[in-house]
Write an enzyme that holds these catalytic residues in place. Structure first.
Site, short mmCIF file in Angstrom:
data_model
loop_
_atom_site.label_atom_id
_atom_site.label_comp_id
_atom_site.label_asym_id
_atom_site.label_seq_id
_atom_site.Cartn_x
_atom_site.Cartn_y
_atom_site.Cartn_z
N GLU A 132 1.41 -0.70 -4.88
CA GLU A 132 0.39 0.31 -5.16
C GLU A 132 0.96 1.70 -5.04
O GLU A 132 1.67 2.01 -4.08
CB GLU A 132 -0.78 0.20 -4.17
CG GLU A 132 -1.95 1.07 -4.57
CD GLU A 132 -2.35 2.17 -3.58
OE1 GLU A 132 -3.45 2.72 -3.75
OE2 GLU A 132 -1.57 2.49 -2.67
N ASP A 175 0.79 -1.24 0.00
CA ASP A 175 0.00 0.00 0.00
C ASP A 175 0.82 1.29 0.00
O ASP A 175 1.85 1.38 0.68
CB ASP A 175 -0.87 -0.03 1.28
CG ASP A 175 -1.78 1.16 1.43
OD1 ASP A 175 -2.79 1.23 0.72
OD2 ASP A 175 -1.49 2.03 2.28
C1 GLC Z 1 -3.96 3.46 -0.35
C2 GLC Z 1 -5.26 2.73 -0.15
C3 GLC Z 1 -6.29 3.69 0.39
C4 GLC Z 1 -5.79 4.20 1.72
C5 GLC Z 1 -4.40 4.80 1.60
C6 GLC Z 1 -3.78 4.98 2.94
O1 GLC Z 1 -4.06 4.44 -1.31
O2 GLC Z 1 -5.67 2.12 -1.33
O3 GLC Z 1 -7.54 3.08 0.53
O4 GLC Z 1 -6.67 5.16 2.22
O5 GLC Z 1 -3.53 3.99 0.87
O6 GLC Z 1 -3.46 3.73 3.49
#
Ligand code: GLC
Ligand code: MG
Ligand code: CA
Length: 610
Positions: free
Chosen positions: A325, A250
């Site tokens: 991500e 993440d």
């Molecule tokens: C990423 C997740 C999102 C979250 C953020 C902080 O972008 O996909 O849902 O709010 O990280 O963890």
């Protein structure tokens, strides 16, 4: 006379019959001669690892299936419905966070990285989920959230109390004096949180500010601390030992920030964007020079890749993966794959280009350009991936147009590499309406107000899954659900789509089935716009097979000249078509031109390229 007539008759039938058989054989010989020798089996191709051409499905656990009637999805609900993934043809699932959390950011604020959140179930529930998934041949990936913890985590509580070993677990900094007011204090820099306002929060207890790139309740770990780095490995190791097949990782662009050591001991201000539409404290007011995409963060990604690879070496089994991500420009995104010094990164970074670069105003040329962007910048030999939605963005049919659902699924499934599906996309779920009163998303609550919240809210794409047309769409037997059920569930639900002769789910299944063929796992590709409205994608294995997708992404019908589609030799046969297409599987396509209705997509099988 009669006799000879009869004899003639029989002879005639025999001769005619023989002639017919001969005719068929001649036709077959001619036809195959014409097409070049048909390859009875696919050419010899390298074996792919399990993840390289998988269908990866994102489960949003809170909204998938509630097994105990509390209105909140849970692990047992997922376990009970794992067969859905088998039916859909999915190979692997990744679940948004299931760990202990106060749920400020619905699980992205983790208070205990080694425990299951009570609303979702127990560790035993997780083990059961994993066991059944593996029996069914499904891989299970967890969401690994390294950038931050919950302010209720032991790490933070200990760090705030300056407990030995934890003092520097987070990014702490002294207040700056306010030149205008002696009694006032100022945050260490002008940095802005992703959820609006200063990225620094004052701790009365510690008498210092801490950094939070996301919500105030999500303090950022200090990745310059080797103990933090070690703890991240411990966490991954724990879940791999449990049997997880890997991680979605993440929020990586925010992992590291400027080092005070390089800036005279302080935190440098981000430059101002100068964009008049943003107020101070609003995202966009600054340019995140010191807070996003720092090169040092990639060292951590390389370390984690090294770790999962060494875990595989030590423990055997199938490849454990990390999929990263982050929303970043194409160069910073591609760096997650690895760099030219030979450091290997994630198995792939998620491709958000369909989400960030395209919308309902995009032309076929925009689609072609966007698809080729990833394929052009991707390092040699890397695995691409595609997706049209996730839990952070409005759903694809709502961002694009509802008549594009099957065309988007076709692109996703037929492009080379991994196809990612966000929960509900297989049945064409649209955004649900969530009123201000019902709004739960921290981003909407902190960035918006009762008039602007829908610009930011991630609730509409998180409403519960539509299983059937019963109460709560079959998601929950409770009186209330944590987010409202989208009103269109009576029309758009899985049970109905399994029964309907044509449905998004059936198109999805047909495409996944087609996708398992070698032409799609191993074939060459060509993508191009035929006009502003219609796009083609060709996948082909020379002398073996050719698959062609035609997709009208516009609001108007379009007549295309088929000879302009590379490698498409007619006649061709329809294999899959969007549910509103007048063409159905088995139809023959011939003729110079073809008219496609708005949003129409057809997938054809054509003669192999010699
Ligand atoms: C990423 C997740 C999102 C979250 C953020 C902080 O972008 O996909 O849902 O709010 O990280 O963890
Ligand atoms: Mg529940
Ligand atoms: Ca950070």
């Amino acid at each position: 006379m009669l006799h000879s007539m009869k004899a003639f008759g029989i002879t005639a039938i025999v001769v005619l019959g023989l002639g017919l058989i001969a005719g068929v054989i001649t036709w077959a010989v001619l036809a195959t001669g014409d097409r070049g020798p048909p390859a009875p089996t696919p050419p010899d191709l390298i074996d792919l690892d399990w993840w390289q051409h998988c269908v990866l499905y994102q489960i949003y656990p809170r909204s998938f299936k509630d097994s105990d009637g509390d209105g909140i999805g849970d692990l047992k609900g997922i376990t009970e419905h794992l067969e859905h993934f088998v039916a859909a043809g999915v190979d692997a699932v990744w679940m948004s966070p299931i760990f202990e959390s106060p749920m400020v950011d619905f699980g992205y604020d983790i208070s205990n990285f080694y425990e299951i959140h009570y609303e979702y179930g127990t560790m035993e529930d997780f083990e059961n989920l994993l066991e059944k998934a593996h029996q069914l041949g499904l891989k299970v990936l967890l969401d690994f959230v390294p950038n931050h913890a919950s302010n209720e985590s032991e790490y933070f509580i200990k760090s705030e109390a300056r407990e030995p070993g934890y003092e520097d677990f987070f990014v702490w900094a002294d207040a700056l004096p306010d030149p205008d007011n002696d009694t006032n204090r100022l945050p260490p820099s002008n940095w802005i949180s992703q959820f609006a306002g200063s990225a620094w929060e004052w701790s009365t207890k510690r008498q210092q500010y801490y950094l939070h790139q996301f919500a105030i309740e999500q303090p950022d770990f200090n990745f310059r601390n080797p103990d933090v780095q070690k703890e991240m490995i411990n966490i991954m190791n724990f879940w791999l030992d449990k049997g997880a097949d890997g991680f979605r990782v993440d929020a990586l662009p925010y992992l590291m920030e400027a080092d005070p050591a390089d800036h005279g001991g302080g935190y440098p201000d981000d430059p101002l964007s100068g964009r008049a539409e943003f107020q101070p404290g609003q995202l966009g007011y600054n340019v995140p020079l010191y807070t996003k995409d720092l090169l040092e963060l990639y060292d951590r990604v390389h370390e984690w890749r090294g770790f999962v690879d060494s875990y595989l070496q030590a423990n055997g089994g199938d490849t454990r993966v990390i999929f990263s991500e982050g929303y970043a420009n194409i160069s910073m995104t591609m760096l997650y794959y690895g760099n030219e010094d030979g450091d290997i990164g994630a198995h792939f970074p998620f491709n958000f280009d369909f989400i960030s670069d395209l919308s309902n105003t995009s032309t076929a040329r925009d689609f072609g350009y966007t698809i080729l962007k990833w394929l052009t910048y991707m390092p040699h030999g890397a695995v691409p991936n595609w997706q049209t939605g996730n839990h952070d963005n409005n759903r694809a049919p709502s961002r694009f147009r509802v008549n594009m659902v099957d065309g988007l699924t076709s692109l996703n499934m037929l492009l080379p590499g991994v196809a990612v599906t966000y929960q509900g996309e297989e049945i064409g779920m649209r955004d649900g309406f969530v009123s201000w009163e019902d709004t739960r998303d921290v981003e909407a609550l902190r960035r918006g107000d009762n008039e602007t919240y829908l610009l930011y809210s991630r609730d509409p794409c998180r409403t519960p899954y539509h299983w059937d047309n019963s109460t709560n769409a079959g998601f929950s037997t409770g009186n209330e659900t944590w987010l409202p059920i989208a009103e269109d569930y009576v029309e758009i639900n899985l049970a109905k789509q399994k029964e309907d002769a044509r449905s998004h789910f059936k198109v999805y299944q047909a495409l996944v089935k087609l996708r398992k063929e070698k032409t799609l796992s191993h074939g060459e590709y060509s993508v191009r716009a035929l006009s502003n409205r219609t796009l083609f994608l060709v996948r082909y294995l020379r002398t073996f097979d050719t698959i062609v997708l035609l997709f009208n992404v516009s609001e108007l019908s379009d007549t295309v000249v088929l000879s302009r589609v590379l490698h498409l030799e007619l006649p061709a046969t329809v294999v899959v078509s969007s549910i509103h297409s007048t063409r159905v599987a088995g139809d023959t396509i011939e003729g110079e031109t073809l008219t496609l209705a708005p949003g129409e997509a057809i997938v054809l099988r054509a003669k192999p390229v010699s």
